[in-house]
Design a protein around this motif. Sequence first.
Motif, PDB file in Angstrom:
ATOM      1  N   TYR A 161       0.844  -1.187   0.000  1.00 27.97           N
ATOM      2  CA  TYR A 161       0.000   0.000   0.000  1.00 27.97           C
ATOM      3  C   TYR A 161       0.883   1.242   0.000  1.00 27.97           C
ATOM      4  CZ  TYR A 161      -3.318   3.455   1.909  1.00 27.97           C
ATOM      5  OH  TYR A 161      -4.091   4.566   2.125  1.00 27.97           O
ATOM      6  N   TYR A 172       1.003   5.399   0.214  1.00 22.67           N
ATOM      7  CA  TYR A 172       0.198   6.537   0.669  1.00 22.67           C
ATOM      8  C   TYR A 172       1.033   7.806   0.611  1.00 22.67           C
ATOM      9  CZ  TYR A 172      -2.611   9.596   3.620  1.00 22.67           C
ATOM     10  OH  TYR A 172      -3.350  10.645   4.096  1.00 22.67           O
ATOM     11  N   LYS A 173       0.465   8.853  -0.028  1.00 19.97           N
ATOM     12  CA  LYS A 173       1.144  10.146  -0.125  1.00 19.97           C
ATOM     13  C   LYS A 173       0.332  11.187   0.625  1.00 19.97           C
ATOM     14  CE  LYS A 173       3.242  13.341  -3.443  1.00 19.97           C
ATOM     15  NZ  LYS A 173       3.531  13.583  -4.875  1.00 19.97           N
ATOM     16  N   ALA A 174       0.978  11.906   1.542  1.00 23.11           N
ATOM     17  CA  ALA A 174       0.309  12.930   2.353  1.00 23.11           C
ATOM     18  C   ALA A 174       0.922  14.300   2.069  1.00 23.11           C
ATOM     19  CB  ALA A 174       0.448  12.598   3.835  1.00 23.11           C
ATOM     20  N   GLU A 202       0.697  12.134   7.474  1.00 21.39           N
ATOM     21  CA  GLU A 202       1.199  10.792   7.135  1.00 21.39           C
ATOM     22  C   GLU A 202       1.097   9.869   8.348  1.00 21.39           C
ATOM     23  OE1 GLU A 202       5.559   8.920   5.929  1.00 21.39           O
ATOM     24  OE2 GLU A 202       5.101  10.991   5.357  1.00 21.39           O
ATOM     25  N   HIS A 226      -2.495   8.945   9.378  1.00 20.59           N
ATOM     26  CA  HIS A 226      -3.034   7.866   8.547  1.00 20.59           C
ATOM     27  C   HIS A 226      -2.434   6.517   8.936  1.00 20.59           C
ATOM     28  CE1 HIS A 226      -5.051   6.213   5.040  1.00 20.59           C
ATOM     29  NE2 HIS A 226      -3.924   5.596   4.712  1.00 20.59           N
ATOM     30  N   VAL A 259      -4.373   3.079  10.162  1.00 18.70           N
ATOM     31  CA  VAL A 259      -4.204   1.762   9.530  1.00 18.70           C
ATOM     32  C   VAL A 259      -3.768   0.720  10.563  1.00 18.70           C
ATOM     33  CG1 VAL A 259      -2.943   0.442   7.781  1.00 18.70           C
ATOM     34  CG2 VAL A 259      -3.700   2.767   7.268  1.00 18.70           C
ATOM     35  N   CYS A 287       3.269  -1.132   4.013  1.00 18.70           N
ATOM     36  CA  CYS A 287       2.748   0.207   3.742  1.00 18.70           C
ATOM     37  C   CYS A 287       3.918   1.170   3.593  1.00 18.70           C
ATOM     38  CB  CYS A 287       1.824   0.659   4.867  1.00 18.70           C
ATOM     39  SG  CYS A 287       1.205   2.354   4.685  1.00 18.70           S
ATOM     40  N   SER A 326       4.915   5.202   2.906  1.00 21.73           N
ATOM     41  CA  SER A 326       4.284   6.527   2.940  1.00 21.73           C
ATOM     42  C   SER A 326       5.335   7.635   2.883  1.00 21.73           C
ATOM     43  CB  SER A 326       3.427   6.680   4.199  1.00 21.73           C
ATOM     44  OG  SER A 326       4.209   6.548   5.368  1.00 21.73           O
ATOM     45  N   SER A 370       5.603  12.351   2.419  1.00 17.77           N
ATOM     46  CA  SER A 370       4.922  13.633   2.343  1.00 17.77           C
ATOM     47  C   SER A 370       5.794  14.673   1.640  1.00 17.77           C
ATOM     48  CB  SER A 370       4.552  14.126   3.749  1.00 17.77           C
ATOM     49  OG  SER A 370       5.670  14.069   4.616  1.00 17.77           O
ATOM     50  N   LYS A 396       2.188   3.624  -8.092  1.00 16.99           N
ATOM     51  CA  LYS A 396       0.825   3.888  -7.619  1.00 16.99           C
ATOM     52  C   LYS A 396      -0.100   4.225  -8.793  1.00 16.99           C
ATOM     53  CE  LYS A 396      -1.766   6.583  -4.196  1.00 16.99           C
ATOM     54  NZ  LYS A 396      -2.360   5.384  -3.571  1.00 16.99           N
ATOM     55  N   THR A 438      -3.422   2.172  -9.961  1.00 21.66           N
ATOM     56  CA  THR A 438      -4.723   2.828 -10.152  1.00 21.66           C
ATOM     57  C   THR A 438      -5.284   2.536 -11.541  1.00 21.66           C
ATOM     58  OG1 THR A 438      -4.086   4.599  -8.638  1.00 21.66           O
ATOM     59  CG2 THR A 438      -5.936   5.029 -10.112  1.00 21.66           C
TER      60      THR A 438
END
Length: 638
Positions: free
Chosen positions: A477, A479-481, A487, A490, A494, A609, A611, A613, A626, A630
């Motif tokens: 997974y 994730y970009k914050a 970050e 989130h 999770v 995960c 991540s 920012s 990513k 998508t």
Amino acid sequence: MAHTVPETIRTSATSGERILFRTLKDYLPEDYIVYYEPEIHGRRPDFVVIGPDLGVVVLEVKDWTLNTIVKANKDEWLIFGRNQQQAMEKNPYKKAEEFTFHLMNHLKKDNHLLQTEGKNQHNLKFPCGYGAVFSRLYTEQMSREQLYSVIDPQFCFARDEIDPDHSHFSETVLIEKLMNMFKVNFRLREPLPQADIDAIRHKLFPEVRISGEFKQPAPHQDQILLSMHNLKTMDIHQENYAKNLGDKNRLIRGVAGSGKTLILATRAAILARENPDWNILILCYNISLANYLQQQIDVKVNELESEGDQGSLFDDESGDKQSFGTIEVYNFHSFLYNKFKAKDEQIPNLVESLKSNNQLAAQYDAILIDEGQDFEQEWLTLVSHLLNPATQSLLLVEDRAQNIYKRKRSYVEDTGLSFQGRSKILSINYRNTQQIVRFAWDFYRHNSELQHKVAEHEFEGEIIAPKTTPRKGPEPYIYKANRFVDEMTHVSQVIHKLNREHHVPFDEMVILYRVKKMSRENYIGTIQHQLKAHDIPHYWISENPSSKRQYEKNDGQVKISTIESSKGLDFQAVFIVNIDQMPFIYEDDTQREAALLYIAMTRAHKYLCLSYSGESAFTQYLDEVKNQQTNTQNEQSS
């Protein structure tokens, strides 16, 4: 072709044992396991065969000829032994029977392997049989000499029944006869599931257990049935490596997650059991890994001691508890200080002192080194001078894809020992899922200079590509914050979701970071603040040397660690944060940074995960991945 442990039979085996080994390996089904002279709680039968549709069969092998046998009855045989001296031997069939009762006595301690209802309640759910193999007697001879009157033909093999080179040999007869070596006519209606096969191995061979692993929670009614099935077991390849590495110096090279550390810990426990007078040393680079290794060694030795001390129908009357060799576990610099009160810069003088015998130092009968790729040349030179020259039992374990310290390697120069022809390559990843292996390896290939470095055989190349992994799971997974605090908010959410909905314990999760603090961002402070705000218990492994030494895996807390301090460790769920600080701006070596992130990814069993920012070369790569994910999801949904 059946799996065999060991993979090849030792050269000192008798000719009959070699023939039977080859035949069982070549002609039994692929899901059968054949053990040659396994150590089962203090006993060593010649062969143990385990098959899903068979159950368990013990075979005793004798290379006797007609001239060897003086007379025989159902209990004892009078034979010509060494120097033609007559000796009484127990009927080989009876000897196999005793081995089988010994084996069954231990298997019955696992309630999950017992039948739960019917007239056979509390008996094993699979048959256990036994028989004798006469590798130099033929069926015609045994019939003519009336040997079948003292040992039923149903329970013995003659030479022409096990030798494929004999004209009367039949694969069908071999298997059918093996299927009927049971006193009670008990055929399995359904093949044993792999969980039962693993449980049998787990109970018979405590050294192959993988302790302290994550266990899925069970409903209350299932708790009654919990048994050794809740503890995982090495696969056959790992068991073979641990038990049958051979003597003297050995090298194991493997991909992340291939079980290198597990094999090393198991090997140390086996050496301690087989050599009670040995002093054994285990070294690694990482402080937290040393502590984890010590815990694993303690568990394995305790299991072997407790299993060996349990009663059996055929245990020796003395009842003496088995003694074990001494095992010391250190990270290298702690070892250097504790044993010599020395630092790195003093090692050359220390080595010269050892060479001239001016330095008194205890010798070790076996030395096992984890994270060998991180050891400096002079460290290995020092260690080699502490090895007992009579044993030369040095085991090096390494993965050069995890070489973040760029040590140069020449083991012949470093240790004075050649590993050519004495190495093993482990390319199967057992820790990670297929999705994590593919993700991590694709990243590593894209961001490192792999040309002319991937190994195929022994010393050809430097890096071993993972070939396969048996497990599947969710895709990693990304994730970009906008900010690091978002970050971590989130990530905390999770963590709670994994704990509540997927029942992942807090202590099976870790947060890995690259940078602790920058002038404009206190990363570690934000991590701790957000975990506390979300009521998540946590422990900072890499806070200081003391916190590394006090690290305990199963303490009910989410772990926080630098990537470097996570080497050799693994968790169900791994969160790699502030990846925008990789490659680190003050680190010139991007190859080291790629290796670091690869190490971090491969700490995860099931959930990964990633991540960030901000932006960096690595986050740009993750952005592309990513976007691809998508697009793929959109195509599948349309």
